[in-house]
Design a protein around this motif. Structure first.
Motif, PDB file in Angstrom:
ATOM      1  N   LYS A 480     -24.283 100.789 -44.808  1.00  0.00           N
ATOM      2  CA  LYS A 480     -25.556 100.843 -44.069  1.00  0.00           C
ATOM      3  C   LYS A 480     -25.543  99.838 -42.922  1.00  0.00           C
ATOM      4  CE  LYS A 480     -30.533 100.126 -44.637  1.00  0.00           C
ATOM      5  NZ  LYS A 480     -31.635  99.845 -45.603  1.00  0.00           N
ATOM      6  N   GLU A 481     -25.085  98.628 -43.225  1.00  0.00           N
ATOM      7  CA  GLU A 481     -25.030  97.616 -42.174  1.00  0.00           C
ATOM      8  C   GLU A 481     -24.033  98.013 -41.085  1.00  0.00           C
ATOM      9  OE1 GLU A 481     -26.040  94.223 -40.119  1.00  0.00           O
ATOM     10  OE2 GLU A 481     -27.016  95.168 -41.853  1.00  0.00           O
ATOM     11  N   GLN A 482     -22.916  98.611 -41.488  1.00  0.00           N
ATOM     12  CA  GLN A 482     -21.920  99.030 -40.495  1.00  0.00           C
ATOM     13  C   GLN A 482     -22.479 100.112 -39.584  1.00  0.00           C
ATOM     14  OE1 GLN A 482     -20.086 102.151 -40.434  1.00  0.00           O
ATOM     15  NE2 GLN A 482     -18.895 101.492 -38.630  1.00  0.00           N
ATOM     16  N   ARG A 483     -23.181 101.085 -40.170  1.00  0.00           N
ATOM     17  CA  ARG A 483     -23.742 102.172 -39.366  1.00  0.00           C
ATOM     18  C   ARG A 483     -24.849 101.665 -38.437  1.00  0.00           C
ATOM     19  NH1 ARG A 483     -19.508 105.060 -39.640  1.00  0.00           N
ATOM     20  NH2 ARG A 483     -19.481 106.884 -41.010  1.00  0.00           N
ATOM     21  N   ILE A 484     -25.671 100.749 -38.933  1.00  0.00           N
ATOM     22  CA  ILE A 484     -26.741 100.217 -38.081  1.00  0.00           C
ATOM     23  C   ILE A 484     -26.157  99.393 -36.938  1.00  0.00           C
ATOM     24  CG2 ILE A 484     -28.709  98.626 -38.051  1.00  0.00           C
ATOM     25  CD1 ILE A 484     -29.430  99.592 -40.832  1.00  0.00           C
ATOM     26  N   ARG A 485     -25.062  98.692 -37.180  1.00  0.00           N
ATOM     27  CA  ARG A 485     -24.428  97.926 -36.104  1.00  0.00           C
ATOM     28  C   ARG A 485     -23.846  98.845 -35.037  1.00  0.00           C
ATOM     29  NH1 ARG A 485     -21.666  92.355 -38.326  1.00  0.00           N
ATOM     30  NH2 ARG A 485     -23.484  91.643 -39.533  1.00  0.00           N
ATOM     31  N   CYS A 486     -23.455 100.050 -35.457  1.00  0.00           N
ATOM     32  CA  CYS A 486     -23.031 101.032 -34.447  1.00  0.00           C
ATOM     33  C   CYS A 486     -24.201 101.386 -33.531  1.00  0.00           C
ATOM     34  CB  CYS A 486     -22.500 102.289 -35.129  1.00  0.00           C
ATOM     35  SG  CYS A 486     -20.934 102.079 -35.997  1.00  0.00           S
ATOM     36  N   LEU A 487     -25.383 101.490 -34.129  1.00  0.00           N
ATOM     37  CA  LEU A 487     -26.572 101.762 -33.322  1.00  0.00           C
ATOM     38  C   LEU A 487     -26.916 100.568 -32.437  1.00  0.00           C
ATOM     39  CD1 LEU A 487     -26.745 104.063 -35.450  1.00  0.00           C
ATOM     40  CD2 LEU A 487     -29.229 103.735 -35.480  1.00  0.00           C
ATOM     41  N   LEU A 488     -26.728  99.350 -32.945  1.00  0.00           N
ATOM     42  CA  LEU A 488     -26.990  98.148 -32.144  1.00  0.00           C
ATOM     43  C   LEU A 488     -26.025  98.034 -30.972  1.00  0.00           C
ATOM     44  CD1 LEU A 488     -27.613  95.583 -35.037  1.00  0.00           C
ATOM     45  CD2 LEU A 488     -29.321  96.400 -33.395  1.00  0.00           C
ATOM     46  N   GLN A 489     -24.798  98.533 -31.151  1.00  0.00           N
ATOM     47  CA  GLN A 489     -23.808  98.483 -30.072  1.00  0.00           C
ATOM     48  C   GLN A 489     -24.119  99.507 -28.995  1.00  0.00           C
ATOM     49  OE1 GLN A 489     -19.838  99.095 -31.437  1.00  0.00           O
ATOM     50  NE2 GLN A 489     -18.900  98.849 -29.418  1.00  0.00           N
ATOM     51  N   GLY A 490     -24.703 100.636 -29.411  1.00  0.00           N
ATOM     52  CA  GLY A 490     -25.049 101.679 -28.460  1.00  0.00           C
ATOM     53  C   GLY A 490     -23.910 102.648 -28.224  1.00  0.00           C
ATOM     54  N   ALA A 491     -24.233 103.820 -27.630  1.00  0.00           N
ATOM     55  CA  ALA A 491     -23.218 104.840 -27.386  1.00  0.00           C
ATOM     56  C   ALA A 491     -23.685 105.783 -26.285  1.00  0.00           C
ATOM     57  CB  ALA A 491     -22.935 105.618 -28.673  1.00  0.00           C
ATOM     58  N   TRP A 492     -22.690 106.414 -25.640  1.00  0.00           N
ATOM     59  CA  TRP A 492     -22.955 107.394 -24.581  1.00  0.00           C
ATOM     60  C   TRP A 492     -23.017 108.795 -25.190  1.00  0.00           C
ATOM     61  CZ3 TRP A 492     -24.201 106.056 -19.702  1.00  0.00           C
ATOM     62  CH2 TRP A 492     -23.842 104.790 -19.261  1.00  0.00           C
ATOM     63  N   PHE A 493     -23.979 109.581 -24.719  1.00  0.00           N
ATOM     64  CA  PHE A 493     -24.121 110.965 -25.163  1.00  0.00           C
ATOM     65  C   PHE A 493     -24.269 111.856 -23.941  1.00  0.00           C
ATOM     66  CE2 PHE A 493     -25.772 108.314 -28.538  1.00  0.00           C
ATOM     67  CZ  PHE A 493     -25.213 108.861 -29.684  1.00  0.00           C
ATOM     68  N   HIS A 611     -37.952  94.566 -39.285  1.00  0.00           N
ATOM     69  CA  HIS A 611     -36.648  94.382 -39.918  1.00  0.00           C
ATOM     70  C   HIS A 611     -36.083  95.693 -40.423  1.00  0.00           C
ATOM     71  CE1 HIS A 611     -36.951  90.021 -39.707  1.00  0.00           C
ATOM     72  NE2 HIS A 611     -38.217  90.158 -40.080  1.00  0.00           N
ATOM     73  N   ALA A 612     -36.910  96.524 -41.057  1.00  0.00           N
ATOM     74  CA  ALA A 612     -36.417  97.784 -41.615  1.00  0.00           C
ATOM     75  C   ALA A 612     -37.535  98.797 -41.603  1.00  0.00           C
ATOM     76  CB  ALA A 612     -35.913  97.583 -43.038  1.00  0.00           C
ATOM     77  N   SER A 643     -21.435 111.218 -37.189  1.00  0.00           N
ATOM     78  CA  SER A 643     -21.633 110.637 -38.515  1.00  0.00           C
ATOM     79  C   SER A 643     -22.261 109.255 -38.413  1.00  0.00           C
ATOM     80  CB  SER A 643     -20.290 110.560 -39.247  1.00  0.00           C
ATOM     81  OG  SER A 643     -20.417 109.903 -40.485  1.00  0.00           O
ATOM     82  N   GLU A 644     -21.779 108.444 -37.472  1.00  0.00           N
ATOM     83  CA  GLU A 644     -22.306 107.089 -37.319  1.00  0.00           C
ATOM     84  C   GLU A 644     -23.792 107.109 -36.990  1.00  0.00           C
ATOM     85  OE1 GLU A 644     -19.855 105.427 -34.323  1.00  0.00           O
ATOM     86  OE2 GLU A 644     -18.187 104.944 -35.673  1.00  0.00           O
ATOM     87  N   TRP A 645     -24.197 107.946 -36.034  1.00  0.00           N
ATOM     88  CA  TRP A 645     -25.586 107.921 -35.575  1.00  0.00           C
ATOM     89  C   TRP A 645     -26.524 108.682 -36.510  1.00  0.00           C
ATOM     90  CZ3 TRP A 645     -28.246 105.682 -31.445  1.00  0.00           C
ATOM     91  CH2 TRP A 645     -27.468 104.787 -30.709  1.00  0.00           C
ATOM     92  N   LEU A 652     -31.373 103.706 -41.622  1.00  0.00           N
ATOM     93  CA  LEU A 652     -32.368 102.821 -41.022  1.00  0.00           C
ATOM     94  C   LEU A 652     -33.768 103.172 -41.515  1.00  0.00           C
ATOM     95  CD1 LEU A 652     -32.519 100.495 -38.943  1.00  0.00           C
ATOM     96  CD2 LEU A 652     -32.983 102.216 -37.194  1.00  0.00           C
ATOM     97  N   LEU A 653     -33.952 104.448 -41.836  1.00  0.00           N
ATOM     98  CA  LEU A 653     -35.226 104.908 -42.391  1.00  0.00           C
ATOM     99  C   LEU A 653     -35.229 104.886 -43.923  1.00  0.00           C
ATOM    100  CD1 LEU A 653     -35.749 107.959 -40.008  1.00  0.00           C
ATOM    101  CD2 LEU A 653     -36.864 105.731 -39.885  1.00  0.00           C
ATOM    102  N   ASN A 654     -34.239 104.172 -44.506  1.00  0.00           N
ATOM    103  CA  ASN A 654     -34.118 104.035 -45.965  1.00  0.00           C
ATOM    104  C   ASN A 654     -33.908 105.371 -46.668  1.00  0.00           C
ATOM    105  OD1 ASN A 654     -34.380 101.236 -45.967  1.00  0.00           O
ATOM    106  ND2 ASN A 654     -36.622 101.347 -46.014  1.00  0.00           N
TER     107      ASN A 654
END
Length: 711
Positions: A480-493, A611-612, A643-645, A652-654
């Motif tokens: 969960k923390e790894q996937r949320i950090r992917c969101l914190l890093q951001g991505a191009w779509f 926080h969550a 998969s990451e996003w 993130l929505l539990n």
């Protein structure tokens, strides 16, 4: 008794008119089972008259007299009138009389006589009035008694069949318990030759189990007693029958005769024996007696029976093996003893299950009856032969060597457990023999692995389940923390033109048409407080990722109601983030974030949501009166990014992750965690295990290492 006094009843038993005697003894049989009534009846002198009728009456009067006398013996009274004259008369009736109602009572009396304990306080003038020995003089005069008794097992009258089997059980139990060592095997052999095994086997597979349940279960228990008694008999070559059995095995192998070639006068008169006389048959040494220590005389009986019934194939097998290297030969004798031990363990011969079985019968259930009756135990010899042939077949098909003997024996054990243990009560022995002969090795190996897993589960199941639950929770929080950090890093779509309803329905051609390259790109990033999702559209991908200040559009995650996507939960996992879903530069994968539209107000800040952000039924219910609309649509260009996003937003929505790639990562992390935990288990901590010597480093160079991951 319908107002008739005991004294009047006793008087009528001695009447000169047969009709009066018949009515009196008819009424007697319904009351004589009451001990208090029996005492009064004996005190009034009725026992003498009843015995007289038993010895001299005919027809129904005789039948009622026999029934009354047997019921009197059941309450442990009247034994002083049981003598050889009475026993002889009853045995004569069993042999010569055809009427079922007379045979029932006669057999009931014999069951009571044979089963009556020698330690009873009742005294009798006849020293041999009880047990099997009480019947021997009468059986000597009527030698066809046992044959007639076994033939009654096929009677259509269930009560007669029950009485006959009860009498056989009583005779067997008394012979085994009180007979001399040289007497009981002969008696059991005679019963087997008369077909008692075949008859009882048919009854066990029949439909009259409820009526015959107790005597059948007793016979099954006695069969276990016999097998255990034979196993406990040690093989001693000074006993003639043991020596004959072993010699018969040797002669059946068609041994090669060595011509006598005396070298001098001293050894000229001695016969030379084959130095491989017994090892050739599969024994470990030239002194085979000690190898029967575990299986006892039962093991010798099984081997001798196999050799006698399959002499030609036995000789052929030995001839074939004589051309093979010594280590590739299957030790037939050892294999036979191993199969005997496997069957002994499978049928739990050391465990007496008679009392437990009677408890099961109280359930009055067809399923329980099928579970407690095991007719295959009566086919011991055929099962041993089929098991030994399966052993030989597996030895050959697996290319086993002498060192692999225990492994093949384990396969045979699993095979017998699967085929014999899984057989229904009504399954014929021929079907089991065919299944044992055709069982595939690959399927057997699969069964072995399943049993191994179950064994580990039984031994470590509770501890492993607890550890797995902990590790799965830890792995979920880690991913969960790894996937949320992917969101914190951001991505191009990449952006795509939305579908317009006026263009008509989507056709197969529309799906197959190659889409044009995207004209714009969207960058999306989660805020540091994990409350807002920032995004903006750009004409092209920038070399540097935009900061949050450059992303003016944002979504309050407290307003998000759901995340919908066409990403399959079972889609193949692609590890490279640069791999695309399709050859098209524009992916068809879509992630849509839905939420509630708030045109005039912004949601109040929430410390917990900072926080969550939570997504539950209660929040959904609070926005039920508002309109749910798509807030943002993303088109991930790769499986990994999708998969990451998708799972990142869900977690993130539990909510639980749904993509195959994330679930695979969860299993990997939890699996490695379990392996690391198990590395901390010390050998001496295992219950009942002896500590082994830890290998030293002597002779090990500097490149010595532990191969933790198996290569």
């Amino acid at each position: 008794m319908d107002g008739i006094e005991v004294s009047t009843l006793v008087e009528r038993l001695g009447s000169d008119e047969d009709a009066v005697r018949k009515m009196a003894v008819f009424k007697l049989q319904s009351s004589i089972g009451d001990p208090s009534f029996a005492d009064v009846f004996i005190a009034e002198g009725g026992l003498t008259k009843l015995r007289y009728l038993t010895l001299n009456a005919t027809g129904n009067t005789l039948a009622y007299s026999l029934t009354s006398f047997s019921r009197l013996l059941e309450v442990d009274k009247g034994w002083e009138f049981v003598n050889q004259e009475l026993v002889k008369r009853v045995v004569e009736l069993v042999v010569t009389h055809p009427l079922v109602n007379i045979l029932r009572g006669a057999m009931s009396i014999l069951v009571a006589v044979v089963s009556h304990p020698h330690t009873s306080t009742t005294r009798t003038t006849q020293p041999n009035a009880f047990g099997f020995r009480a019947l021997r003089p009468a059986i000597a005069e009527y030698p066809q008694f046992l044959e007639m008794l076994v033939s009654r097992l096929s009677s259509a009258d269930h009560a007669l069949c029950t009485n006959a089997l009860q009498l056989i059980n009583s005779l067997m139990r008394d012979a085994i318990t009180n007979g001399a060592d040289h007497e009981w095997p002969k008696f059991i052999k005679r019963l087997q030759d008369l077909g008692v095994i075949r008859a009882v086997y048919g009854l066990m597979q029949g439909t009259a189990l409820q009526d015959l349940a107790h005597p059948l279960l007793e016979f099954q228990a006695l069969t276990k007693v016999l097998l255990r008694k034979w196993r406990d008999v040690p093989v001693e070559l000074d006993k003639p029958e043991h020596r004959r059995a072993l010699k018969g095995i040797h002669l059946a192998s068609n041994p090669e005769k060595i011509p006598e070639q005396p070298e001098n006068e001293e050894d000229g008169g001695k016969k030379k024996h084959n130095p491989e006389k017994w090892r050739r048959l599969g024994f470990e040494s030239e002194s085979p007696a000690w190898e029967f220590e575990d299986a006892g005389f039962l093991g010798m009986m099984d081997l001798a029976d196999f050799v006698r019934k399959h002499e030609d194939s036995f000789q052929k097998l030995l001839l074939e093996q004589s051309t093979q290297p010594l280590e590739e030969r299957c030790p037939i004798a050892r294999a036979s003893l191993a199969v005997t031990a496997i069957l002994y363990e499978h049928f739990e011969i050391d465990k007496s299950d008679l009392e437990d079985s009677k408890g099961y019968l109280a359930l009055d259930s067809r399923a329980s009856i099928d579970r407690i009756f095991r007719p295959m135990i009566l086919q011991w010899s055929k099962l041993h032969t089929a098991g030994l042939q399966a052993f030989l077949r597996l030895w050959k098909s697996t290319g086993a060597e002498t060192a692999d003997f225990s492994k093949v024996a384990e396969l045979v054990r699993i095979l017998l457990e699967a085929v014999v243990g899984g057989a229904s009560r009504t399954k014929e022995i021929q079907e089991i023999e065919e299944e044992l002969a055709s069982f595939e090795y690959q399927r057997l190996r699969e069964l072995q692995m399943e049993i191994l897993e179950l064994t580990y589960e039984d031994t470590w199941g509770h501890h492993l389940r607890q550890v797995r639950d902990e590790l799965n929770h830890e792995a979920l929080q880690f991913i969960k923390e790894q996937r949320i950090r992917c969101l914190l890093q951001g991505a191009w779509f990449p952006n795509t033109a939305p579908f317009k309803p006026e263009t008509g329905p989507v056709t197969k051609g529309d799906l197959n048409r190659v889409a044009p390259p995207p004209s714009t790109y969207r960058f999306v990033r989660l805020s540091h407080n994990r409350r807002w999702l920032h995004y903006a559209d750009f004409p092209s991908k920038a070399s540097n990722e935009p900061s949050l200040e450059e992303l003016p559009e944002k979504i309050d995650l407290t307003t998000v109601s759901s995340v919908v996507s066409n990403v399959s939960a079972s889609s193949s996992s692609i590890t490279s983030s640069t791999s695309t879903l399709h050859p098209s530069p524009l992916s068809s994968t879509r992630i849509t974030i839905h939420g509630y539209f708030l045109p005039h107000a912004s949601p109040p800040p929430s410390a917990a949501a900072a926080h969550a952000p939570s997504h539950s039924k209660s929040s959904s219910h609070s926005h039920a009166h508002r309109k749910e609309i798509p807030l943002l649509t993303l088109h991930p260009p790769s499986h990994t990014l999708a998969s990451e996003w998708l799972d990142g937003l869900l977690m993130l929505l539990n909510q639980q992750p749904i993509t195959a790639e994330t679930n695979k990562l969860l299993r990997i992390v939890a699996g490695y965690g379990l392996k690391i935990r198990l590395l901390n288990v010390r050998f001496e901590e295992l219950g009942g295990a002896e500590a082994r010597e830890v290998p030293g480093r002597e002779g090990v160079d500097e490149e010595y290492y532990y191969d933790v991951f198996g290569g």
